[in-house]
Design a protein around this motif. Structure first.
Motif, PDB file in Angstrom:
ATOM      1  N   HIS A  15      30.259  16.877   9.654  1.00 60.06           N
ATOM      2  CA  HIS A  15      29.645  17.356  10.888  1.00 60.06           C
ATOM      3  C   HIS A  15      28.864  16.198  11.501  1.00 60.06           C
ATOM      4  O   HIS A  15      27.899  15.708  10.917  1.00 60.06           O
ATOM      5  CB  HIS A  15      28.739  18.550  10.601  1.00 60.06           C
ATOM      6  N   PHE A  16      29.290  15.760  12.661  1.00 58.70           N
ATOM      7  CA  PHE A  16      28.747  14.554  13.273  1.00 58.70           C
ATOM      8  C   PHE A  16      27.252  14.712  13.561  1.00 58.70           C
ATOM      9  O   PHE A  16      26.784  15.797  13.912  1.00 58.70           O
ATOM     10  CB  PHE A  16      29.488  14.224  14.563  1.00 58.70           C
ATOM     11  N   MET A  17      26.538  13.612  13.428  1.00 58.88           N
ATOM     12  CA  MET A  17      25.087  13.587  13.660  1.00 58.88           C
ATOM     13  C   MET A  17      24.812  12.695  14.866  1.00 58.88           C
ATOM     14  O   MET A  17      24.304  11.587  14.731  1.00 58.88           O
ATOM     15  CB  MET A  17      24.367  13.105  12.403  1.00 58.88           C
ATOM     16  N   LEU A  18      25.179  13.200  16.044  1.00 56.80           N
ATOM     17  CA  LEU A  18      25.068  12.436  17.278  1.00 56.80           C
ATOM     18  C   LEU A  18      24.230  13.208  18.291  1.00 56.80           C
ATOM     19  O   LEU A  18      24.195  14.439  18.274  1.00 56.80           O
ATOM     20  CB  LEU A  18      26.457  12.163  17.865  1.00 56.80           C
ATOM     21  N   ILE A  19      23.577  12.484  19.195  1.00 54.52           N
ATOM     22  CA  ILE A  19      22.804  13.097  20.272  1.00 54.52           C
ATOM     23  C   ILE A  19      23.650  13.021  21.541  1.00 54.52           C
ATOM     24  O   ILE A  19      23.909  11.930  22.061  1.00 54.52           O
ATOM     25  CB  ILE A  19      21.459  12.371  20.462  1.00 54.52           C
ATOM     26  N   PRO A  20      24.116  14.160  22.042  1.00 53.78           N
ATOM     27  CA  PRO A  20      25.088  14.140  23.149  1.00 53.78           C
ATOM     28  C   PRO A  20      24.606  13.396  24.386  1.00 53.78           C
ATOM     29  O   PRO A  20      25.403  12.749  25.070  1.00 53.78           O
ATOM     30  CB  PRO A  20      25.303  15.637  23.444  1.00 53.78           C
ATOM     31  N   ARG A  21      23.298  13.472  24.694  1.00 50.65           N
ATOM     32  CA  ARG A  21      22.811  12.852  25.929  1.00 50.65           C
ATOM     33  C   ARG A  21      22.693  11.337  25.820  1.00 50.65           C
ATOM     34  O   ARG A  21      22.591  10.650  26.830  1.00 50.65           O
ATOM     35  CB  ARG A  21      21.457  13.449  26.310  1.00 50.65           C
ATOM     36  N   PHE A  22      22.684  10.817  24.600  1.00 55.44           N
ATOM     37  CA  PHE A  22      22.575   9.379  24.399  1.00 55.44           C
ATOM     38  C   PHE A  22      23.935   8.713  24.594  1.00 55.44           C
ATOM     39  O   PHE A  22      24.976   9.338  24.420  1.00 55.44           O
ATOM     40  CB  PHE A  22      22.062   9.059  22.993  1.00 55.44           C
ATOM     41  N   THR A  23      23.903   7.433  24.908  1.00 51.58           N
ATOM     42  CA  THR A  23      25.143   6.657  24.993  1.00 51.58           C
ATOM     43  C   THR A  23      25.631   6.305  23.594  1.00 51.58           C
ATOM     44  O   THR A  23      24.932   6.515  22.592  1.00 51.58           O
ATOM     45  CB  THR A  23      24.929   5.353  25.773  1.00 51.58           C
ATOM     46  N   LEU A  46      38.197  -0.298  17.365  1.00 51.46           N
ATOM     47  CA  LEU A  46      37.762   1.084  17.490  1.00 51.46           C
ATOM     48  C   LEU A  46      37.791   1.589  18.941  1.00 51.46           C
ATOM     49  O   LEU A  46      37.638   2.785  19.182  1.00 51.46           O
ATOM     50  CB  LEU A  46      36.362   1.269  16.887  1.00 51.46           C
ATOM     51  N   ASP A  47      37.960   0.705  19.902  1.00 47.49           N
ATOM     52  CA  ASP A  47      38.276   1.087  21.280  1.00 47.49           C
ATOM     53  C   ASP A  47      37.331   2.156  21.819  1.00 47.49           C
ATOM     54  O   ASP A  47      37.717   3.301  22.063  1.00 47.49           O
ATOM     55  CB  ASP A  47      39.729   1.581  21.362  1.00 47.49           C
ATOM     56  N   ILE A  48      36.067   1.774  22.017  1.00 47.47           N
ATOM     57  CA  ILE A  48      35.062   2.711  22.509  1.00 47.47           C
ATOM     58  C   ILE A  48      34.161   1.982  23.497  1.00 47.47           C
ATOM     59  O   ILE A  48      33.841   0.802  23.319  1.00 47.47           O
ATOM     60  CB  ILE A  48      34.240   3.308  21.345  1.00 47.47           C
ATOM     61  N   ASP A  49      33.754   2.663  24.562  1.00 49.81           N
ATOM     62  CA  ASP A  49      32.872   2.080  25.579  1.00 49.81           C
ATOM     63  C   ASP A  49      31.427   2.231  25.115  1.00 49.81           C
ATOM     64  O   ASP A  49      30.938   3.358  24.963  1.00 49.81           O
ATOM     65  CB  ASP A  49      33.080   2.803  26.907  1.00 49.81           C
ATOM     66  N   PRO A  50      30.700   1.142  24.893  1.00 48.31           N
ATOM     67  CA  PRO A  50      29.320   1.243  24.403  1.00 48.31           C
ATOM     68  C   PRO A  50      28.389   2.002  25.336  1.00 48.31           C
ATOM     69  O   PRO A  50      27.360   2.515  24.896  1.00 48.31           O
ATOM     70  CB  PRO A  50      28.882  -0.223  24.266  1.00 48.31           C
ATOM     71  N   ASP A  51      28.734   2.077  26.631  1.00 49.94           N
ATOM     72  CA  ASP A  51      27.856   2.720  27.608  1.00 49.94           C
ATOM     73  C   ASP A  51      28.226   4.175  27.891  1.00 49.94           C
ATOM     74  O   ASP A  51      27.568   4.846  28.694  1.00 49.94           O
ATOM     75  CB  ASP A  51      27.874   1.940  28.929  1.00 49.94           C
ATOM     76  N   ALA A  52      29.268   4.687  27.250  1.00 46.50           N
ATOM     77  CA  ALA A  52      29.710   6.059  27.510  1.00 46.50           C
ATOM     78  C   ALA A  52      28.751   7.066  26.886  1.00 46.50           C
ATOM     79  O   ALA A  52      28.369   6.919  25.715  1.00 46.50           O
ATOM     80  CB  ALA A  52      31.115   6.269  26.963  1.00 46.50           C
ATOM     81  N   PRO A  53      28.349   8.095  27.628  1.00 48.07           N
ATOM     82  CA  PRO A  53      27.556   9.168  27.005  1.00 48.07           C
ATOM     83  C   PRO A  53      28.418   9.911  25.976  1.00 48.07           C
ATOM     84  O   PRO A  53      29.580  10.224  26.232  1.00 48.07           O
ATOM     85  CB  PRO A  53      27.212  10.093  28.186  1.00 48.07           C
ATOM     86  N   GLN A  92      36.921  10.339  19.408  1.00 48.96           N
ATOM     87  CA  GLN A  92      36.064   9.226  19.829  1.00 48.96           C
ATOM     88  C   GLN A  92      34.675   9.348  19.217  1.00 48.96           C
ATOM     89  O   GLN A  92      34.066   8.340  18.835  1.00 48.96           O
ATOM     90  CB  GLN A  92      35.984   9.203  21.351  1.00 48.96           C
ATOM     91  N   GLN A  93      34.161  10.572  19.109  1.00 47.16           N
ATOM     92  CA  GLN A  93      32.852  10.750  18.478  1.00 47.16           C
ATOM     93  C   GLN A  93      32.887  10.318  17.015  1.00 47.16           C
ATOM     94  O   GLN A  93      31.921   9.737  16.504  1.00 47.16           O
ATOM     95  CB  GLN A  93      32.426  12.213  18.583  1.00 47.16           C
ATOM     96  N   GLN A  94      34.020  10.541  16.358  1.00 51.52           N
ATOM     97  CA  GLN A  94      34.135  10.092  14.973  1.00 51.52           C
ATOM     98  C   GLN A  94      34.086   8.565  14.885  1.00 51.52           C
ATOM     99  O   GLN A  94      33.505   8.012  13.951  1.00 51.52           O
ATOM    100  CB  GLN A  94      35.427  10.621  14.362  1.00 51.52           C
TER     101      GLN A  94
END
Length: 503
Positions: free
Chosen positions: A84-92, A127-134, A142-144
């Motif tokens: 279960h991911f431990m991420l804050i959705p509003r953060f980039t 890993l092909d991810i935008d560092p600035d994406a919310p 992508q969240q993984q």
């Protein structure tokens, strides 16, 4: 690279890990498999510094280490990606990756340096991810990747992945495997915990099997087969290709369950939009979709836990849109809930009490205002034996049973009421391969008797094994329907991601 030597961990009344020893080589993907309750999660939490072992030791690069917590484990190069991911959705992406290990001074976060470091890691490991994406705008896959970046940012050389494919569609699983192979190629060591044996065989170099808290064996993946692993896990041969008995007569009578343009809203958000489907006698109609796309709301509407804002529900030909849960059950609906602990069982109560839930008011069990204990216990004992619920007594709390036996008890209660339609939501979640085999067999047997089954599952292997027709749900809409002969995991995965387009 990392080694467990004689690891033992005890909890009150339970030995979760019993003298476990195994070694993981540098630069390999090492899978840990075992049935539910075999001790996999406890062992991984010990290796990640979340638990301390009662006995034994952990060796890192040949040297004994005592992990004082997750932060200490991270400092030594061990990182864990939780199911279960431990991420804050509003953060980039960048803000989530560096949270807790921010570059800069105590007074000022150096976001420029953080962003550059995250971009460099993403490029190095493809890993092909935008560092600035919310994070809120990212797909589950992508969240993984963000979670993997978090442990890489902290310098992990050993990555522990706990059930990493549980919420991914087949295309995202392939992308994850590509990333894991890239990590291996660049010298990282990966511990991969899973119950999906096909995936383990596809990605692992070696596999360690646990059963009842002990190591059964470690073998090279190229020498392993799915039946052999399953037998090592449960201690007996397991049938994976269950023979489908002939379906009951689907032409006899009309649909058992019909939804017509059912819409549900939560505030301004539409959680179900004009959903229409039907379930006929003698068929299993499955709903496939990435979790969180309206499946829970669909089950609530069908079972009477919520009333739709628009549309109609017909049960056995009658308009049941505003029927209560009790009336639907009395009419012939059985429900296997997604979360057996919260929705299907009362854990502190005994087995016989749980077996009576939902029908405890029936006159059969009472003499006036009083229960008839002998009648109840005789009935429950027969059902417990019939469904192979393994328990020392009918009086023990249901919390003391394994996940598989808890689910068997739910099946015994629901199917012994002679239902006409079964709503099965994630019926094998958290079960080992032996219990999965049993549950699948019961659903196929119900189909053969002419019952209708609505199966809601995030497991495409389960859907393809059981279903006659398959509806795909995305963003609260039923975006497509396929006959089983037209469906493959790849086709369903593309529809789930694209919202209905299979090409």
């Amino acid at each position: 690279m990392i080694e467990a030597v004689g690891i033992t961990k005890r909890f009150p009344g339970l030995i979760a890990n019993d003298r476990i020893s195994f070694a993981v080589r540098p630069g390999e993907i090492h899978a840990i498999v075992g049935e539910n309750g075999a001790g996999k999660s406890t062992l991984m939490k010990i290796l990640a510094g979340l638990y301390e072992p009662d006995e034994g030791e952990i060796r890192l690069r040949g040297q004994p280490v005592r992990l004082r917590g997750p932060r200490h484990a991270a400092q030594l190069g061990i990182g864990m990606v939780h199911q279960h991911f431990m991420l804050i959705p509003r953060f980039t992406v960048t803000e989530n990756v560096v949270l807790g290990s921010e570059p800069g001074s105590a007074a000022r976060l150096d976001l420029v340096a953080a962003r550059a470091r995250v971009r460099e890691l993403a490029q190095r490991y493809h890993l092909d991810i935008d560092p600035d994406a919310p994070v809120a705008r990212l797909s589950v896959g992508q969240q993984q990747r963000v979670e993997i970046l978090k442990v890489l940012y902290r310098g992990a050389e050993v990555l522990i992945l706990d059930e990493p494919t549980a919420v991914l569609v087949p295309q995202e699983v392939e992308e994850l495997f590509h990333h894991l192979r890239e990590l291996r190629k660049q010298g990282k060591t990966v511990l991969f915990i899973s119950h999906k044996l096909d995936e383990v065989l596809a990605i692992a170099d070696r596999i360690t099997v646990l059963r009842r808290g002990r190591v059964v064996g470690t073998l090279e993946a190229r020498e392993a087969t799915k039946p052999r692993l399953a037998e090592m896990m449960v201690g007996r041969p397991v049938l994976f290709d269950l023979e489908k008995p002939p379906a009951g007569d689907a032409a006899e009578g009309g649909p058992l369950l019909e939804l017509a343009d059912v819409t549900c809203r939560e505030g301004t958000r539409t959680v179900l939009e004009r959903v229409s489907l039907s379930v006929r006698p003698g068929e299993i109609y499955a709903i496939a979709g990435v979790e969180g796309n309206g499946q829970a709301e669909l089950v609530q509407v069908i079972t009477g836990l919520r009333v739709p804002d628009e549309g109609h529900i017909r049960l056995l030909g009658a308009d049941a849109t505003r029927w209560s849960v009790e009336r639907r059950r009395a009419a012939g609906m059985a429900v296997i809930h997604e979360d057996r602990h919260r929705q299907a069982l009362v854990l502190p109560m005994s087995i016989w009490e749980n077996a009576l839930l939902g029908r405890h008011r029936h006159r059969r069990w009472r003499r006036g205002p009083f229960f008839r204990p002998a009648t109840i216990r005789s009935h429950v004992a027969r059902e417990v034996a019939r469904y192979d619920v393994r328990t020392p007594s009918l009086d023990v709390p249901v919390a003391s049973l394994s996940g598989g036996n808890q689910q068997k008890l739910v099946l015994a209660r629901e199917l012994s009421q002679a239902p006409r339609i079964i709503v099965a939501a994630q019926p094998t979640r958290g079960l080992d391969v032996g219990a999965i085999e049993f549950v699948w067999g019961q659903l196929l047997e119900a189909r053969a008797r002419g019952l209708g089954v609505l199966l809601i599952s995030a497991d495409l292997e389960e859907i393809l094994a059981l279903a006659d027709r398959i509806g795909v749900i995305a963003r609260g809409r039923l975006v497509g329907e396929l006959a089983r002969s037209e469906a493959t995991a790849e086709v369903l995965g593309r529809m789930m991601l694209a919202g209905g387009e299979a090409s």
